[in-house]
Design a protein around this motif. Structure first.
Motif, PDB file in Angstrom:
ATOM      1  N   VAL A 156      15.678 -18.039  -1.783  1.00  0.00           N
ATOM      2  CA  VAL A 156      15.279 -17.224  -3.011  1.00  0.00           C
ATOM      3  C   VAL A 156      13.992 -18.093  -3.751  1.00  0.00           C
ATOM      4  N   ILE A 157      12.994 -17.541  -3.725  1.00  0.00           N
ATOM      5  CA  ILE A 157      11.762 -18.276  -4.339  1.00  0.00           C
ATOM      6  C   ILE A 157      12.002 -17.702  -6.177  1.00  0.00           C
ATOM      7  N   GLY A 158      12.062 -18.811  -6.780  1.00  0.00           N
ATOM      8  CA  GLY A 158      12.142 -18.563  -8.322  1.00  0.00           C
ATOM      9  C   GLY A 158      10.971 -18.449  -8.978  1.00  0.00           C
ATOM     10  N   PRO A 159      10.812 -18.792 -10.409  1.00  0.00           N
ATOM     11  CA  PRO A 159       9.581 -18.379 -11.095  1.00  0.00           C
ATOM     12  C   PRO A 159       8.540 -19.170 -10.630  1.00  0.00           C
ATOM     13  N   THR A 160       7.316 -18.566 -10.384  1.00  0.00           N
ATOM     14  CA  THR A 160       6.169 -19.280  -9.832  1.00  0.00           C
ATOM     15  C   THR A 160       4.767 -18.531 -10.313  1.00  0.00           C
ATOM     16  N   ILE A 161       3.545 -19.262  -9.993  1.00  0.00           N
ATOM     17  CA  ILE A 161       2.548 -18.548 -10.579  1.00  0.00           C
ATOM     18  C   ILE A 161       2.126 -17.257  -9.825  1.00  0.00           C
ATOM     19  N   SER A 162       1.939 -16.142 -10.506  1.00  0.00           N
ATOM     20  CA  SER A 162       1.604 -15.011  -9.673  1.00  0.00           C
ATOM     21  C   SER A 162      -0.060 -14.890  -9.340  1.00  0.00           C
ATOM     22  N   GLN A 163      -0.020 -14.063  -8.434  1.00  0.00           N
ATOM     23  CA  GLN A 163      -1.415 -13.651  -7.958  1.00  0.00           C
ATOM     24  C   GLN A 163      -2.469 -13.315  -9.216  1.00  0.00           C
ATOM     25  N   ARG A 164      -2.161 -12.556 -10.135  1.00  0.00           N
ATOM     26  CA  ARG A 164      -3.170 -12.275 -11.023  1.00  0.00           C
ATOM     27  C   ARG A 164      -3.284 -13.354 -11.900  1.00  0.00           C
ATOM     28  N   ALA A 165      -2.895 -14.495 -11.805  1.00  0.00           N
ATOM     29  CA  ALA A 165      -2.850 -15.766 -12.717  1.00  0.00           C
ATOM     30  C   ALA A 165      -3.475 -16.801 -11.808  1.00  0.00           C
ATOM     31  N   TYR A 166      -3.684 -16.769 -10.558  1.00  0.00           N
ATOM     32  CA  TYR A 166      -3.961 -17.939  -9.500  1.00  0.00           C
ATOM     33  C   TYR A 166      -5.413 -17.847  -9.098  1.00  0.00           C
ATOM     34  N   GLU A 167      -6.293 -17.999  -9.872  1.00  0.00           N
ATOM     35  CA  GLU A 167      -7.730 -18.062  -9.388  1.00  0.00           C
ATOM     36  C   GLU A 167      -8.064 -19.278  -8.566  1.00  0.00           C
ATOM     37  N   VAL A 168      -8.869 -19.099  -7.428  1.00  0.00           N
ATOM     38  CA  VAL A 168      -9.208 -20.220  -6.573  1.00  0.00           C
ATOM     39  C   VAL A 168     -10.462 -19.995  -6.136  1.00  0.00           C
ATOM     40  N   GLY A 169     -11.005 -21.091  -5.704  1.00  0.00           N
ATOM     41  CA  GLY A 169     -12.574 -20.912  -5.178  1.00  0.00           C
ATOM     42  C   GLY A 169     -12.857 -20.750  -3.562  1.00  0.00           C
ATOM     43  N   PRO A 170     -13.944 -20.598  -3.096  1.00  0.00           N
ATOM     44  CA  PRO A 170     -14.031 -20.380  -1.891  1.00  0.00           C
ATOM     45  C   PRO A 170     -13.831 -21.371  -0.822  1.00  0.00           C
ATOM     46  N   GLU A 171     -13.644 -22.687  -1.036  1.00  0.00           N
ATOM     47  CA  GLU A 171     -13.265 -23.625  -0.387  1.00  0.00           C
ATOM     48  C   GLU A 171     -11.695 -23.567   0.078  1.00  0.00           C
ATOM     49  N   PHE A 172     -11.034 -23.054  -1.178  1.00  0.00           N
ATOM     50  CA  PHE A 172      -9.632 -22.957  -0.919  1.00  0.00           C
ATOM     51  C   PHE A 172      -9.260 -21.572   0.035  1.00  0.00           C
ATOM     52  N   PHE A 173     -10.113 -20.751   0.102  1.00  0.00           N
ATOM     53  CA  PHE A 173     -10.002 -19.456   0.842  1.00  0.00           C
ATOM     54  C   PHE A 173     -10.454 -19.998   2.135  1.00  0.00           C
ATOM     55  N   GLU A 174     -11.516 -20.619   2.494  1.00  0.00           N
ATOM     56  CA  GLU A 174     -11.880 -21.047   3.705  1.00  0.00           C
ATOM     57  C   GLU A 174     -10.739 -21.797   4.374  1.00  0.00           C
ATOM     58  N   GLU A 175     -10.191 -22.717   3.646  1.00  0.00           N
ATOM     59  CA  GLU A 175      -8.989 -23.554   4.079  1.00  0.00           C
ATOM     60  C   GLU A 175      -7.980 -22.698   4.771  1.00  0.00           C
ATOM     61  N   PHE A 176      -7.460 -21.662   4.146  1.00  0.00           N
ATOM     62  CA  PHE A 176      -6.377 -20.751   4.571  1.00  0.00           C
ATOM     63  C   PHE A 176      -6.840 -19.894   5.755  1.00  0.00           C
ATOM     64  N   LEU A 177      -8.097 -19.657   5.810  1.00  0.00           N
ATOM     65  CA  LEU A 177      -8.632 -18.732   6.809  1.00  0.00           C
ATOM     66  C   LEU A 177      -8.878 -19.533   8.017  1.00  0.00           C
ATOM     67  N   ALA A 178      -9.128 -20.805   7.963  1.00  0.00           N
ATOM     68  CA  ALA A 178      -9.007 -21.923   9.265  1.00  0.00           C
ATOM     69  C   ALA A 178      -7.797 -21.790   9.656  1.00  0.00           C
ATOM     70  N   GLU A 179      -6.911 -21.905   8.862  1.00  0.00           N
ATOM     71  CA  GLU A 179      -5.360 -21.723   9.709  1.00  0.00           C
ATOM     72  C   GLU A 179      -5.016 -20.537  10.281  1.00  0.00           C
ATOM     73  N   ASP A 180      -5.203 -19.401   9.517  1.00  0.00           N
ATOM     74  CA  ASP A 180      -4.872 -18.242  10.432  1.00  0.00           C
ATOM     75  C   ASP A 180      -5.802 -17.119   9.637  1.00  0.00           C
ATOM     76  N   GLN A 181      -6.426 -16.282  10.442  1.00  0.00           N
ATOM     77  CA  GLN A 181      -7.355 -15.484   9.816  1.00  0.00           C
ATOM     78  C   GLN A 181      -6.617 -14.142   9.074  1.00  0.00           C
ATOM     79  N   GLY A 182      -5.401 -14.289   9.419  1.00  0.00           N
ATOM     80  CA  GLY A 182      -4.395 -13.217   8.800  1.00  0.00           C
ATOM     81  C   GLY A 182      -4.038 -13.631   7.504  1.00  0.00           C
ATOM     82  N   ASN A 183      -4.322 -14.572   7.071  1.00  0.00           N
ATOM     83  CA  ASN A 183      -4.141 -15.151   5.627  1.00  0.00           C
ATOM     84  C   ASN A 183      -4.670 -14.595   4.581  1.00  0.00           C
TER      85      ASN A 183
END
Length: 251
Positions: A156-183
């Motif tokens: 069970v995952i407890g209270p955490t930051i939700s998507q609507r509050a978690y803004e990230v930059g392009p480098e963050f996105f690229e890192e997850f894309l490099a791991e798996d395009q499905g991300n």
């Protein structure tokens, strides 16, 4: 004030909880149940808060086990109270009754694990870096090494930051894309080149891919300041420091 403890039916009948900030002795920016010894809060007050949590978990304070969290995939197998300095790790597992495994968070995912039939439990601190690094899968493997079964583990995952509050930059996105395009499924468009990252959905994906039944309590730390501490909210408000929430489970 009474402690507020969020629980999940899937972890029943084990004593467990995702504690909110309500019911604590801290004041100022830490107002409430700040359980983080790494914060600049008064050490004596943090100890009072942790004692209240230990009492709620029905264990002595020394049996409320935490590690020194470093955003790693490292897991500690616990057989008794840990001595200082606490080991650097981000997850704990045990099969010993009377020990309450706990993690501290302030936007990252607190994840509690249990295989009730096998009598094995776990707790993990999983921010994006730890989750990407494999801390959730390592926790499952460590539980299996103690006799749990993959099919028997519930997370069970407890209270955490939700998507609507978690803004990230392009480098963050690229890192997850490099791991798996499905991300790409875990990102939504934001303003300009910013994107919104869905950390709990990513955590659920990693857990389910590991063969574990998992759920999220659907509480957002950022958007509910009365109940939860949030590192990101503190940063946006330029506050000097922030409290740490505690989540715990015991056999």
């Amino acid at each position: 004030m009474t402690l507020e403890i969020i629980t999940a039916d899937t972890l029943s009948p084990l004593r467990h909880g995702f504690f909110t900030r309500k019911g604590g002795a801290s004041s100022g920016v830490f107002a409430g149940l700040n359980c983080g010894p790494g914060s600049s809060d008064q050490r004596e007050i943090v100890s009072i808060n942790r004692t209240r949590v230990a009492q709620a978990m029905e264990v002595p304070l020394e049996a409320l086990i935490t590690v020194s969290q470093v955003h790693s995939p490292r897991v500690v197998t616990v057989t008794g109270p840990l001595s200082e300095p606490r080991p650097e790790a981000d997850a704990l597992v045990t099969r010993e009754p009377g020990l309450a495994l706990s993690v501290l968070t302030a936007d990252c995912q607190p994840v509690l694990f249990a295989d009730v039939e096998a009598g094995v439990i776990g707790a993990a601190h999983a921010g994006w870096r730890g989750a990407q690094g494999g801390v959730l899968e390592e926790t499952v493997d460590a539980m299996i090494a103690l006799g749990a079964s993959r099919d028997g583990i519930r997370a069970v995952i407890g209270p955490t930051i939700s998507q609507r509050a978690y803004e990230v930059g392009p480098e963050f996105f690229e890192e997850f894309l490099a791991e798996d395009q499905g991300n790409t499924r875990f990102f939504a468009g934001g303003e300009g080149d910013r994107m919104q990252f869905d950390l709990p959905a990513y955590g659920l994906h990693r857990l389910r891919a590991a063969g574990v039944e998992a759920e999220w309590t659907r509480h957002c730390t950022y958007s509910d300041p009365e109940r939860f501490y949030s590192f990101r909210r503190t940063t946006h408000q330029r506050e000097a420091d922030y409290g740490r929430l505690i989540s715990a489970i015991r056999l």
